[in-house]
Structure formats: structure tokens, C-alpha cells
Design an enzyme around this catalytic site. Structure first.
Site, PDB file in Angstrom:
ATOM      1  N   CYS A  34      34.741  -0.206   0.723  1.00 51.35           N
ATOM      2  CA  CYS A  34      35.843  -0.854   1.457  1.00 51.35           C
ATOM      3  C   CYS A  34      35.393  -2.109   2.185  1.00 51.35           C
ATOM      4  O   CYS A  34      35.527  -2.226   3.411  1.00 51.35           O
ATOM      5  CB  CYS A  34      36.501   0.128   2.410  1.00 51.35           C
ATOM      6  SG  CYS A  34      37.292   1.494   1.548  1.00 51.35           S
TER       7      CYS A  34
ATOM      8  N   TYR B  61      37.727  -3.042   5.601  1.00 50.78           N
ATOM      9  CA  TYR B  61      39.062  -3.461   5.132  1.00 50.78           C
ATOM     10  C   TYR B  61      39.403  -4.871   5.614  1.00 50.78           C
ATOM     11  O   TYR B  61      40.561  -5.234   5.734  1.00 50.78           O
ATOM     12  CB  TYR B  61      40.157  -2.500   5.594  1.00 50.78           C
ATOM     13  CG  TYR B  61      40.284  -1.223   4.796  1.00 50.78           C
ATOM     14  CD1 TYR B  61      39.329  -0.844   3.870  1.00 50.78           C
ATOM     15  CD2 TYR B  61      41.377  -0.386   4.982  1.00 50.78           C
ATOM     16  CE1 TYR B  61      39.445   0.330   3.155  1.00 50.78           C
ATOM     17  CE2 TYR B  61      41.522   0.801   4.275  1.00 50.78           C
ATOM     18  CZ  TYR B  61      40.553   1.158   3.363  1.00 50.78           C
ATOM     19  OH  TYR B  61      40.678   2.324   2.655  1.00 50.78           O
TER      20      TYR B  61
ATOM     21  N   TRP C 193      39.416  -0.786   9.985  1.00 55.63           N
ATOM     22  CA  TRP C 193      39.231   0.511   9.328  1.00 55.63           C
ATOM     23  C   TRP C 193      37.910   1.153   9.733  1.00 55.63           C
ATOM     24  O   TRP C 193      37.800   2.368   9.826  1.00 55.63           O
ATOM     25  CB  TRP C 193      39.298   0.343   7.810  1.00 55.63           C
ATOM     26  CG  TRP C 193      39.025   1.609   7.060  1.00 55.63           C
ATOM     27  CD1 TRP C 193      39.884   2.650   6.843  1.00 55.63           C
ATOM     28  CD2 TRP C 193      37.797   1.980   6.423  1.00 55.63           C
ATOM     29  NE1 TRP C 193      39.280   3.637   6.117  1.00 55.63           N
ATOM     30  CE2 TRP C 193      37.987   3.257   5.853  1.00 55.63           C
ATOM     31  CE3 TRP C 193      36.545   1.365   6.298  1.00 55.63           C
ATOM     32  CZ2 TRP C 193      36.975   3.913   5.147  1.00 55.63           C
ATOM     33  CZ3 TRP C 193      35.553   2.022   5.606  1.00 55.63           C
ATOM     34  CH2 TRP C 193      35.770   3.283   5.041  1.00 55.63           C
TER      35      TRP C 193
ATOM     36  N   TYR D 136      45.971   3.339  -5.209  1.00 55.49           N
ATOM     37  CA  TYR D 136      44.992   3.108  -4.143  1.00 55.49           C
ATOM     38  C   TYR D 136      43.584   3.090  -4.737  1.00 55.49           C
ATOM     39  O   TYR D 136      43.210   3.965  -5.510  1.00 55.49           O
ATOM     40  CB  TYR D 136      45.123   4.226  -3.125  1.00 55.49           C
ATOM     41  CG  TYR D 136      44.258   4.127  -1.905  1.00 55.49           C
ATOM     42  CD1 TYR D 136      44.336   3.035  -1.047  1.00 55.49           C
ATOM     43  CD2 TYR D 136      43.386   5.159  -1.586  1.00 55.49           C
ATOM     44  CE1 TYR D 136      43.554   2.973   0.101  1.00 55.49           C
ATOM     45  CE2 TYR D 136      42.603   5.108  -0.435  1.00 55.49           C
ATOM     46  CZ  TYR D 136      42.686   4.004   0.400  1.00 55.49           C
ATOM     47  OH  TYR D 136      41.917   3.946   1.529  1.00 55.49           O
ATOM     48  N   HIS D 137      42.801   2.066  -4.352  1.00 54.01           N
ATOM     49  CA  HIS D 137      41.432   1.875  -4.837  1.00 54.01           C
ATOM     50  C   HIS D 137      41.383   1.443  -6.298  1.00 54.01           C
ATOM     51  O   HIS D 137      40.432   1.756  -7.013  1.00 54.01           O
ATOM     52  CB  HIS D 137      40.579   3.134  -4.638  1.00 54.01           C
ATOM     53  CG  HIS D 137      40.207   3.390  -3.223  1.00 54.01           C
ATOM     54  ND1 HIS D 137      39.756   4.614  -2.770  1.00 54.01           N
ATOM     55  CD2 HIS D 137      40.218   2.567  -2.131  1.00 54.01           C
ATOM     56  CE1 HIS D 137      39.522   4.547  -1.472  1.00 54.01           C
ATOM     57  NE2 HIS D 137      39.789   3.310  -1.061  1.00 54.01           N
TER      58      HIS D 137
ATOM     59  N   HIS E  47      41.083  -3.181  -3.154  1.00 54.92           N
ATOM     60  CA  HIS E  47      42.223  -2.767  -2.332  1.00 54.92           C
ATOM     61  C   HIS E  47      43.421  -3.703  -2.493  1.00 54.92           C
ATOM     62  O   HIS E  47      44.020  -4.154  -1.515  1.00 54.92           O
ATOM     63  CB  HIS E  47      41.803  -2.670  -0.866  1.00 54.92           C
ATOM     64  CG  HIS E  47      40.878  -1.532  -0.600  1.00 54.92           C
ATOM     65  ND1 HIS E  47      39.531  -1.596  -0.874  1.00 54.92           N
ATOM     66  CD2 HIS E  47      41.095  -0.288  -0.108  1.00 54.92           C
ATOM     67  CE1 HIS E  47      38.964  -0.444  -0.549  1.00 54.92           C
ATOM     68  NE2 HIS E  47      39.891   0.369  -0.100  1.00 54.92           N
TER      69      HIS E  47
END
Length: 841
Positions: A439, A483, A501, A697-698, A784
Site C-alpha cells: 500500500c 495510501y 492509512w 480492491y487491490h 489501489h
């Protein structure tokens, strides 16, 4: 609430990881093959796979059970090209007996049979198959499958090209080798190497096949204009449960059978779609209504009709799982029809005699020239959460400290590199930087290196150099982040902002990294607060994944995901000033922005909050003229999307992949399987060929140097999570294809592209045939749903003789940020050739 996780569905999903991996061999002693190792007693498949995968991490509470069923093996047979029958019972039939202690093993006594080895499963009936689950023998490593391919057949005689290829890791975990779902009778696993290079052997404890998980890759959503829907039962008193709601594009409005008045309509229930025209149909997609389980379809069948009166034999039937994921009934063959009827004979959870549907879509065979096409599933030894395109036709990918788990600050990262020329993937664990890069923020530097910041080790910064294939550490950031957003500046410095994050919540002001000193400079005049969304989980989510576009003079336009845009100056202590709202857009977290032309960007999708809020279909253009910013709404997408990825193509169109209409991390519920293509000339979106694997997501997407697109990833929620997608696939856009699927002739750049060029340079570029235009596409990095490195720069060019052109590089580093670009030549029909890499500085 922790979900019910059934190990029988551990590796089931929408065509999960056919692991196309060229791993460095895991060395070990070549011990002689012994008798079958002592293993597990005769137990169900869910318990066998649980024993084969002993790790038990914490599973996110919103993980979804995957949708593809394990096919019933009754009546199946298995044969092999080689079996050991003297030294042990290594017959092929053992892979179907439900006992992991009995194994198939190629011949090893006397003179071992050398690879390739084949193992063929005959189902003795035609069924839709989407994956082969391979369970290695436990205890003894010999014979674990390494490099493999999978082929399928209808008759056992005619075998086409492989539907999946790859190399498996040398461990005991069950592997799911996915491919585009299709109706077949025979499935063949061909083993090319042993995983640990211990010998010329192959073995397997069990083999399972997975059924219909989603729409085949060769289909496209049919336009629903003019369609009508009727049902055998509708609820009209207690709620608006009319059948027509399944066609309105909003899953929150739904069809429901009668339940008011104390009398519910008994099963079976049916809903019939009238397309008001006859066309070829190959799949039905069913989206449950969100948030409420009552009425989810369980047992079902699909029939078709030309006249609405006579319906033929079933074209699809089965039982769907009791979860919120989008389900697809894939037909065993494409069928000409006007009417499609879904008949429900059981509610999925057994809660009552009800049926409900949020949306119903139909798919038909895709036209490659209009919708593009997908290649086979490419597997990775990790979930590719972050990716970067490199010179030399490479794709760098990384995730976390483990293949499918994250958490804490472990000081190392799993990485992989896909060689786009050979299809091989090399895996490596990076320890020397002390950086868990899960991330992160990413910026592609002026010299082609990749700067990765923060994440799980929130203050760290690391650099990957593709020229040396080495990772190194640089100075830690002043502010710990995860993030966060990053972009390169016109000066060649790198700018970072936000990222609550990890590293503490709030206070994530901007800072700048200098390549000359390798140090960070604080920007106290650029706090993150003006750029934050109104997410209810402020600031933990509100300063995540910002959309940044660098311009001249070291300035940056922040254009989302908050509805307020901002101008950022990075000189001195920096400053941030209001640039106005993004037209009538709300906050659009987990949407994205793409620079499709000089000073022109497209923003797509997103939701008012990071998760559990309905996403939008809206898209906006943002035009820059000096310090003036004008935002306007363009055409809407056909699907609402959060967690999607968008990629600008050399012709200026923008493709968007995946996402969810109701974004929830680690979930494949409400997944959008149909990509779309935006045309700047019309402002309209059109559907593209349907994906085989959800990308939520991801997940990531990147433009490749041959003009195609890599789309991959999703999940990374532990080895018991059914929504991990350690794989990807390459999409061929329609501009490269004829109607029969063959590749169009493409221009070739034959000379005149140096490895480096300066701002304002004039290049004398030669091609093998006349071309209409040239364009620079910045090599980019994605994570992301965000890719701030994307940039398309059309170039001025003039003919300079037969097959020769003078091509001008803009002099402004705010137009062409310093760094590595792919130079494409496009012919008069907009067909791009294969790019040449050039670094502009």
C-alpha cells in the site's frame, strides 16, 4: 461478523490464478521416490485442502465466499501418459478417489519416464469448466508439478491451444489453475517440469474441476435498450418489486415475488426477458439485490425461446451460492433467441419461498473488432497489488511481506517481474531496504527508476533500478504514510501528499524528494486537509489515493477524489489553493483520473466514501488552460464503479476495467465484469469483451508497449480468503483486431528513436509504411485504482521523405514530465505499432 468460510471453496473464484510463473528453482536433494507418504484419511475435499494449507491468518470480516462450484466427480475417469504401478500404486484414478493419501505418480521404477507427462480427466458429460484444482501429495516433495499447461477438448481427440500455462510454487498448498469458462468434456493437465528440479517426475494427490464462475471472455454485454421483463409473480403492495426493475441499471431497485398479505407465491418462479429482437445469447448474469439476503436465487435453470410461447431445453442450470456476488449462468453453447427465461426452484438460503433480483444482464459472442479480446489467465506467485511498466518489455509487480497476507511492518516485500516477451515471471523477496512496501505511493523517476514510499513500513522509501535489476533504500520520509499519493514534478523531484492509512492519522502534509540529494524537504504550506474527502472515517480514509497531475513550474493540480480541486505549489514551503469543484461531482473515493491529452483529463467512477457506499457511473472531463480549470460532465458509464482501473490508449480513448457498484474491500460482490471504452470524440462509453476474473480492491491495470493492457490482481486477504486473485490477463483492444480476431497490420518504427532525448528535441523517425501520427505514452505505475504516472502526449510530426518523419518533443517539462516514455506510431486507421522506449530529460 466473521463470514462462513468453507474450505471446499478456498480456491474457487472467477477463474483464479493459472500461475504463469518462471520461479527460480527451489533447490533440494533429489531423494529417491518412496512409497506413498502417510497422509490424511479419506476426508471431504474441504478438509483435504484445509490440511494442505496450514496457515490460518485473520480473515477480513467482509470477505465473500467465491461463486464457482466444485463439480461433482461421479462417473469421472482419469488416465495418464505415465503411471507407476510396480514401486507403488501411482495410478491416475487415484486423483479422483477422495483420498489424499493415494496419489498419481509418473513411472519412477526401473527407467523413469521423462516429461512431458499428461493427466487427462474425462467427465463423461459436457459441463462448463473454469479451473482445475491441483492438490499436491503431502510429506514427500518429489513430483510436485512445476511448469504446466492445460488444454480442453469436446471429444478427447482434438485439443486446441492451452487455455492456461504457468509454473507452480514448490509447496504443498492446493493450486487453482483458472481459465475462461467453457463447455467441455475432457480436461488435460500437461506437466513439463518438476517444481523443485529433483527429478523427471510428476504427481498429484487429488484433482478437482470448478464449474461456471462467470461470463466467458469471448462475450460482451448486450445493450438492453428496448427490452422488457415480465415475471410469474411480482410484489406490488408491500414494495415495488416489479420485474422491470432488473433492467433499470440500479441494483437497489429489484424484482421480488409476492410476499405481502400473508400469502407468498410458491416456487417455482420465473422472470422472462424479451429483447424484442432475435440475437445470439451465451450467458445470463444475475446480480442479487444488495444488503438483504431474502430471495437470493439458489437452484435455477435458463431456457430460451424465439416466440415467447415455446421454450426449448435448458441451456444452463445449477445452484448459486448464498452470497451477494454477481452470478453468471454460462450457456453450454451460444443460442439464437428473443426470450430468455430464468426459472427459480429454490431460494439460496432456504429462508422462504421467495425470489429476487437486483439486475439481470445478457451476454452474447463478442466481435473482436468492436469489443477486443482477452488472452489466457496469467498467474503470479503473489497478488499484484502494485505494478510498474519497465523498459525491456518488463512488468514489475509487488504486494506485501507474504504471498497473500499483509499486516504489521515486516521489513521485506514479495516482488515479481513478468517478462512480456517470454511470459516468464521471476519472484524475489526484497530484504535489503528494510521496507514492507504494501500500500505505497509510487512515482516513476526521470531516469526510469521507480520510487516507492511508505505503506506498511510507513516512513521508508525504496528505489528499483531496472537498468541493474536492483532495489536500494533512500532517505526515510519526514512523515510516515500509507495510501498516499505521489507524482513526479516537472523539476524531476517527487511530490507526496496524504496517507493516513498507516503511520498515524492526520497531519500528512506534502513533502518533496530530490534525486540530487536523495533527501526529503517538508512543505508545511501544503497540508492535506483541503484535499480530503468527507469520508465518515476521517482522516484515516479521507486523505487516501489522491489524483495528482503535475504541470509546469513544479505545480500540481489535485483533481480528486474530493469534489474540491486544488492547485499545489511546491516551491519553498509550498502552498495549496482552491481550484473549484469538479463540476457537480460528489466525492469519488476509489475512482481515478487519466490524462488523455495535453492538459485534458478524464475522471471516472468512485463513491462518496472509501467503502460501503454506492458508486457512481459518472465521468467528468477536466481541462487546464494555464491556471484555469474547467470541469464538465461527459457521458456516463454503463456501470457504476469503485475500485476500478482506467488506462489511456495511444489513440486517446480510455478503457476502464473492473470495480464494484457497491465497493467493499476483499469482496467480489457487485463486481463489474464488463470493461468499457470512452471515446473523447463522442463522450460516450461502449462495452468491451467481458473479463473472466473480478478486478476490485487491490487490482491494477497498465498500458503495455505493444498497445495492449495488463489487468490483474484483487484480494490479498489471507490464504483462507476466496477473493484472492494472484493472476492477470492481457486485453487486446479493438483497434488491433479484425472481426475474425486476427491482428491488423501494424506500423513498425524502424529507426530514429534514441534511448534518450532532450526537451524540445526533433527526432527523425523512420517507419515501414506511412503513418498518421506519433504519441508519447508515459511508462506508468498503478496501485489501489490510482495511476498518477499515466500521461498521453500527442506529438507534432511532418513528413521528411518516404517513410521518414520529423517528430517534435515538446519543450515544456510540464507537458512531457521527465522520464521514460513509449513512443507509438499510429496509421491512418488509428492502429498503433509496437512502441519504442525513450527517456526524455
Amino acid at each position: 461478523m466473521t463470514p462462513r468460510l468453507r474450505r471446499s471453496h478456498l480456491f474457487i473464484g472467477f477463474a483464479l490464478g493459472s500461475l504463469l510463473v518462471g520461479l527460480t528453482p527451489l533447490l533440494g536433494a533429489a531423494n529417491p521416490v518412496g512409497t506413498p507418504d502417510s497422509g490424511h484419511a479419506h476426508v471431504p475435499f474441504e478438509q483435504r485442502t484445509a490440511m494442505a494449507a496450514p496457515h490460518h491468518p485473520v480473515v477480513p470480516a467482509n470477505a465473500e465466499e467465491p461463486a464457482a462450484p466444485v463439480l461433482d466427480r461421479a462417473g469421472w475417469t482419469a488416465t495418464a501418459s505415465s503411471e507407476e504401478t510396480i514401486g507403488e500404486n501411482g495410478r491416475a484414478a487415484n486423483v479422483l478417489d477422495g483420498n489424499a493419501r493415494t496419489i498419481w505418480h509418473s513411472k519412477w521404477s526401473g527407467t523413469p519416464t521423462r516429461p512431458p507427462h499428461t493427466l487427462t480427466v474425462d467427465m463423461h458429460r459436457t459441463a462448463v469448466v473454469s479451473a482445475l484444482v491441483y492438490v499436491p501429495r503431502s510429506g514427500n516433495a518429489n513430483g510436485r508439478i512445476g511448469e504446466y499447461s492445460i488444454t480442453v477438448s469436446q471429444d478427447g481427440q482434438n485439443w486446441g491451444s492451452p487455455v492456461s500455462t504457468g509454473t507452480l510454487a514448490d509447496d504443498v498448498s492446493a493450486k487453482t489453475l483458472g481459465f475462461a469458462p467453457q463447455g467441455v468434456r475432457f480436461v488435460r493437465l500437461t506437466v513439463l517440469t518438476e517444481a523443485g528440479s529433483r527429478g523427471p517426475w510428476a504427481s498429484a494427490a487429488e484433482v478437482e474441476l470448478l464449474g461456471d464462475p462467470g461470463t466467458p471472455q469471448s462475450t460482451v454485454d448486450l445493450a438492453r435498450t428496448g427490452w422488457t421483463a415480465t415475471a410469474s409473480s411480482e410484489e406490488t403492495s408491500g414494495e415495488n418489486g416489479r420485474a422491470a426493475n432488473v433492467l433499470d441499471g440500479d441494483s437497489r431497485t429489484f424484482w421480488h415475488t409476492k410476499w405481502s398479505g400473508g400469502t407468498s407465491a410458491p416456487m417455482p418462479h420465473s422472470i422472462t426477458i424479451d429483447m424484442h429482437r432475435t440475437t445470439s445469447v451465451s450467458a445470463l448474469a444475475y446480480e442479487p439485490r444488495p444488503n438483504l439476503a431474502n430471495g437470493r436465487v439458489g437452484a435455477y435453470s435458463v431456457t430460451t425461446s424465439l416466440d415467447g410461447s415455446v421454450f426449448g431445453a435448458q441451456v444452463a442450470a445449477g445452484t448459486w451460492q448464498d452470497d451477494g456476488t454477481v452470478k453468471t449462468a454460462t450457456f453450454t453453447r451460444a443460442t439464437e433467441a428473443r426470450y430468455i427465461r430464468l426459472t427459480v426452484t429454490a431460494e439460496a438460503g432456504g429462508r422462504g419461498p421467495w425470489s429476487a433480483a437486483g439486475e439481470i444482464r445478457l451476454s452474447g459472442p463478442a466481435d473482436p473488432a468492436a469489443h477486443g479480446s482477452w488472452g489466457r489467465t496469467i498467474g503470479f506467485p503473489l497478488v499484484p497489488v502494485a505494478t510498474a511498466v519497465l523498459p525491456g518489455d518488463k512488468l514489475l509487480a509487488w504486494s506485501a511481506y507474504a504471498v497473500d497476507r499483509f499486516g504489521g511492518s515486516n521489513g521485506y516485500t514479495q516482488t515479481a517481474i513478468l517478462d512480456l516477451r517470454t511470459g516468464k515471471v521471476t519472484q524475489r523477496r526484497i530484504d535489503n531496504t528494510g521496507h514492507d512496501m504494501f500500500c505505497p505511493g509510487i512515482a516513476m523517476l526521470a531516469d526510469g527508476r521507480v520510487l516507492v514510499t511508505g505503506g506498511s513500513n510507513a516512513d521508508k522509501a525504496s528505489i528499483y533500478d531496472p537498468a541493474t535489476d536492483r532495489w536500494s533504500a533512500t532517505t526515510d520520509m519526514n512523515i510516515a504514510r500509507g495510501y498516499q499519493a505521489m507524482t513526479l514534478l516537472s523539476s524531476g523531484d517527487a511530490f507526496v501528499l496524504g496517507g493516513s492509512w498507516s503511520g498515524g492519522r492526520g497531519g500528512k502534509a506534502g513533502e518533496v524528494w530530490s534525486p540530487d540529494t536523495g533527501t526529503w524537504r517538508k512543505l508545511p504550506g501544503v497540508p492535506a486537509d483541503p484535499a480530503m474527502t468527507d469520508d465518515p472515517d476521517t482522516p484515516y480514509r479521507a486523505d487516501n489515493h489522491m489524483w495528482l497531475h503535475a504541470t509546469s513550474g513544479g505545480k500540481v493540480l489535485h483533481l480528486g477524489p474530493s469534489k474540491q480541486m486544488n492547485w499545489i505549489s511546491t516551491g519553498g514551503e509550498g502552498s495549496i489553493t482552491d481550484a473549484g469543484d469538479r463540476a457537480d461531482s460528489d466525492d469519488a473515493m476509489n475512482g481515478n483520473a487519466v490524462a488523455y491529452d495535453i492538459g485534458k483529463l478524464l475522471t471516472l467512477g468512485g463513491a462518496p466514501a472509501y467503502e460501503k457506499r454506492t458508486a457512481t457511473r459518472r465521468a467528468y472531463t477536466v481541462d487546464l488552460s494555464g491556471d484555469q480549470v474547467q470541469a464538465a460532465r461527459t457521458g456516463d458509464m454503463d456501470h457504476a464503479r469503485g475500485f476500478s482501473n482506467s488506462v489511456v490508449l495511444p489513440d486517446g480513448k480510455v478503457a476502464v476495467f473492473g470495480g464494484q457498484s457497491y465497493p467493499v474491500p476483499f469482496s467480489d460482490a457487485t463486481a463489474v465484469m464488463t470493461p468499457e471504452l470512452w471515446d473523447p470524440a463522442t463522450g460516450a462509453f461502449t462495452s468491451l469483451a467481458t473479463m473472466a476474473v473480478p478486478r476490485n480492491y487491490h487490482s491494477v491495470a497498465n498500458l503495455l508497449p505493444d498497445g495492449r493492457i495488463f489487468s490483474g490482481g484483487g484480494g490479498l486477504c489471507g490464504d483462507e480468503c476466496g477473493t484472492n486473485h494472484p493472476d492477470g490477463a492481457v486485453f487486446t483492444p479493438p483497434y488491433l483486431l479484425d472481426a475474425d480476431g486476427s491482428t491488423k497490420p501494424r506500423p513498425v518504427i524502424t529507426g530514429g528513436v534514441p534511448p534518450t532525448a532532450t526537451f524540445g528535441a526533433s527526432l527523425t523517425v523512420s517507419t515501414d509504411k506511412p503513418v498518421k501520427s506519433f504519441v508519447l505514452m508515459r511508462a506508468s505505475a498503478a496501485t489501489h485504482s490510482t495511476d498518477n504516472d499515466q500521461r498521453r502526449v500527442p506529438l507534432e510530426s511532418t513528413p521528411a521523405g518516404t517513410g521518414t518523419y520529423q517528430v517534435s518533443v515538446p519543450a515544456d517539462p510540464g507537458v512531457v514530465l521527465p522520464g521514460t516514455y513509449m513512443l507509438f506510431a499510429l496509421d491512418g486507421d488509428g492502429v498503433p505499432g509496437v512502441a519504442k522506449f525513450v527517456t526524455i530529460s
